[in-house]
Design a protein around this motif. Structure first.
Motif, short mmCIF file in Angstrom:
data_model
loop_
_atom_site.label_atom_id
_atom_site.label_comp_id
_atom_site.label_asym_id
_atom_site.label_seq_id
_atom_site.Cartn_x
_atom_site.Cartn_y
_atom_site.Cartn_z
N ARG B 107 0.84 -1.20 0.00
CA ARG B 107 0.00 0.00 0.00
C ARG B 107 0.88 1.25 0.00
N PHE B 130 -10.38 2.75 -10.71
CA PHE B 130 -10.14 1.30 -10.76
C PHE B 130 -8.85 0.94 -10.01
N PHE B 131 -7.78 1.68 -10.27
CA PHE B 131 -6.52 1.34 -9.62
C PHE B 131 -6.54 1.70 -8.13
N GLN B 134 -8.02 -1.17 -6.56
CA GLN B 134 -7.07 -2.28 -6.50
C GLN B 134 -6.14 -2.14 -5.30
N TRP B 135 -5.87 -0.91 -4.92
CA TRP B 135 -4.99 -0.68 -3.77
C TRP B 135 -5.79 -0.57 -2.47
#
Lengths: 352, 340
Positions: B107, B130-131, B134-135
């Motif tokens: 992270r 979106f990313f 993802q994180w």
């Protein structure tokens, strides 16, 4: 130039196989599957109930020796005959009845509406033994289907085509994984706290949901255009839809992640979808196939899916009958999802 | 003062740089990145020499570190090791004080690959969201952070356009926005200016400086040494799988190009005895590099070369640059190191 092209084709083993070996393989499968369907030698396995009567027994013995009869299963009751036909263990059933020993025997031919051809073959075999039996009065046709007797093939092909397109569109959606790898998205996601496994799970869920929606559209079209009755066993229909979608999602993801490139996955996926459709019964019912191919077809997603839908759309049996094929489809889908995770972690992030 | 100079001096006026420091800010005693003596070898090639050997690198908050070196020096391998994409045979890596193998440590890391890794059918905003998801960001937070990231990258006008239809420079900025949207302590930019035109590349330099002003630590790989000289606080030079020196651009220039002129001589005849005697080193067939105190000294050397029968094609002289310093540093390194 021609020499260089020939050399290039010879050295590209995958292209060579795709050009010369695969067509022969596909031809062999399709020829084997459809030769019978197109009117080759056709013999059927039947179930037989015979009244305790010497004349009826003599007819039964004659029938067993007929070249059009591949095998006979004797059952003790007429109800047992119906069960055998409905379950698909035999192609057709025949009851030879002689309640009045002073009169000629009467015949009842039990057929499943999506498999009417075996009943015709049985009628033909019977007519050779007892020409009088061919009359409608002497041989009554009884359909064992509890639903869609009037539109059996429309119901059957709704399931067959749904299975074919679940797999084709599943491959199309799964291919995005290769596009994402080529674009570097997989590499980026691989560096995230959760890695690429949630991406594979999400793709699996998406393909499965897309599949359920796709089945829904096909079934609605079948009902609207061909009058297919969807209300006989809604639970069985739901189970079959979910199982089929999960099985197709696992299959398409596993094969896609096992392939090294988008082009390879596209070619392999199309070929696999066509072969499964051919031997699994999406293109022609399995009873038309040689028994060995039909036995393999029983274990394909298409074969299992058609069996599961059959419980709701033509053969009957409801949720209870749909459970076994649905369970197998779900187990297959989840096992192949595990394969996709292993292959995906290795192959999709290989360039990362 | 160029735009880059302005940005280096501080946050540029008019830019929305008020979204706060990185959320994954390292503890007071830790660094965004602390690589300690790592050795990496590719698993498939166990008998081969290690690809990275005894590499150590420490990066501070609000700084830019440029990782430079020739192709095959191990820059990308080091980035992969930091991202836990390769097995580390020995040594440790800490990301903001956490061990790099802890998935949660990631992270603290944002990665922008060399080629913009975007979903072309999504808009710029949707890509960044979106990313962020993802994180591990929740959707409302991800949407808010995406707006801030796009604002920081001056991408508001492109937010609702599909990524696949945008130019290379804009895509690269979305790529970087996607890497820093979750406000990691360390942002890795892998050759962000590669394949971009000079204007887009200048814009990327500004972006890097903006991120630094925001408190991000940036590790970037680059072959653009002029840009690295302009924006980097620290240059890490890699060669043959080793990190051979880490220093500021000024220190490198002072140490490896002290005073005088950097000279490059091209000759058709290969006899370099005279040049070797004058402290020049060969950098390829017929190409020699060295130093001279003045233009007069160069003229004198040229005359000697001509007299000795050498066919001189070209002589270039300029004030020493970071590229000269790095070339000199690399030339001083033994060349028997394994190349990955």
């Amino acid at each position: 130039m021609l020499w260089a092209m020939t050399l290039g084709l010879w050295r590209d083993r995958a292209a060579f196989a795709l050009t010369f070996l695969l067509p022969v393989f596909i031809y062999a499968i399709f020829a084997a599957v459809f030769a019978s369907a197109a009117g080759g030698d056709f013999s059927v396995r039947i179930a037989l109930y015979v009244d305790a009567d010497p004349v009826a027994e003599a007819l039964a013995l004659g029938l067993q020796q007929s070249p059009q009869i591949a095998g006979v299963t004797r059952v003790p009751t007429v109800e047992g005959l119906e069960d055998e036909v409905r379950s698909g263990r035999v192609a057709a059933g025949l009851a030879i009845l002689r309640p009045d020993q002073t009169a000629a025997p009467r015949f009842q031919i039990f057929a499943e509406a999506t498999r009417e051809a075996p009943a015709v073959v049985l009628e033909s075999a019977l007519a050779r033994l007892a020409p009088d039996a061919a009359s409608e009065e002497a041989a009554a046709r009884v359909f064992v289907n509890p639903v869609n007797v009037d539109a059996p093939m429309a119901a059957y092909y709704a399931a067959g085509v749904a299975m074919l397109f679940l797999i084709l569109s599943g491959f199309q959606t799964a291919l995005a994984l290769h596009e994402e790898r080529d674009a570097g998205v997989i590499e980026r996601i691989a560096a995230s706290p959760s890695g690429i496994h949630p991406l594979i799970d999400a793709r699996f869920i998406f393909i499965a949901l897309q599949g359920v929606a796709q089945i829904g559209v096909i079934l609605v079209a079948a009902a609207v255009i061909f009058g297919v009755d969807l209300g006989y066993a809604p639970l069985a229909l739901a189970l079959a839809s979910i199982g089929a979608a999960i099985g197709a999602a696992g299959l398409t993801l596993a094969i896609t992640t096992l392939c090294r490139s988008r082009a390879q996955a596209h070619a392999v996926g199309t070929v696999v979808a066509l072969i499964l459709a051919a031997i699994g019964g999406s293109m022609a019912p399995k009873f038309l196939m040689p028994p060995q191919i039909a036995a393999i077809g029983d274990w394909t997603p298409n074969g299992l899916g058609i069996d599961a839908f059959g419980a709701a759309l033509w053969a009957g049996g409801g949720a209870e009958a749909a459970l076994a094929p649905t369970g197998l489809l779900v187990a297959m889908g989840l096992a192949l999802l595990a394969v996709a995770h292993i292959a995906g972690a290795r192959a999709l992030s290989a360039n990362a | 003062m160029t735009q880059v100079d302005e940005a280096r001096a501080g946050p540029p006026a008019g830019k929305p740089i008020s979204s706060g420091p990185p959320l994954a800010k390292p503890a007071a005693t830790s660094y965004p990145l602390d690589v300690r003596s790592i050795t990496v070898r590719y698993a498939a090639d166990r008998l081969a020499p290690p690809t990275l050997r005894d590499v150590s690198l420490r990066i501070e908050s609000a700084s830019i570190t440029a990782l430079v070196g020739p192709n095959g020096a191990g820059k990308t391998t080091l980035l992969k090791a930091i991202c836990d994409r390769l097995p580390v045979a020995a040594g440790e890596i800490d990301l903001a004080g956490a061990r790099w193998r802890d998935p949660q440590a990631r992270r603290c890391l944002g990665v922008a690959p060399q080629r913009p890794a975007l979903l072309d059918r999504l808009t710029a905003f949707e890509n960044v969201v979106f990313f962020a998801r993802q994180w591990g960001m929740k959707t409302p937070d991800a949407r808010k952070a995406a707006r801030q990231a796009l604002s920081l990258m001056q991408l508001e006008a492109f937010a609702d356009l599909r990524a696949g239809r945008l130019s290379g420079g804009v895509r690269q900025r979305i790529n970087i926005a996607s890497a820093m949207v979750h406000r990691p302590a360390l942002v890795i930019l892998d050759e962000p200016g590669a394949a971009l035109d000079p204007q887009a590349n200048e814009c990327i330099a500004e972006v890097c400086l903006s991120l630094r002003a925001e408190g991000f630590a940036i590790l970037l790989t680059t072959h653009d040494l002029a840009q690295a000289d302009q924006i980097a606080d620290q240059i890490a030079i890699m060669s043959g799988g080793r990190l051979i020196q880490t220093a500021s651009p000024a220190t490198l220039k002072e140490e490896w190009s002290p005073g005088g002129l950097a000279v490059r001589i091209e000759m058709r005849t290969a006899d370099g005895t005279l040049l070797e005697g004058s402290g020049y080193r060969e950098h390829g067939p017929g190409v020699w590099r060295g130093r001279a105190a003045s233009h007069a000294e160069i003229a004198e050397l040229a005359a000697k070369l001509t007299t000795s029968g050498a066919e001189v094609v070209l002589i270039e002289a300029h004030a020493p640059t970071l590229a000269d310093a790095i070339a000199a540093r690399l030339a001083a390194e033994p060349s028997d190191q394994p190349r990955p």
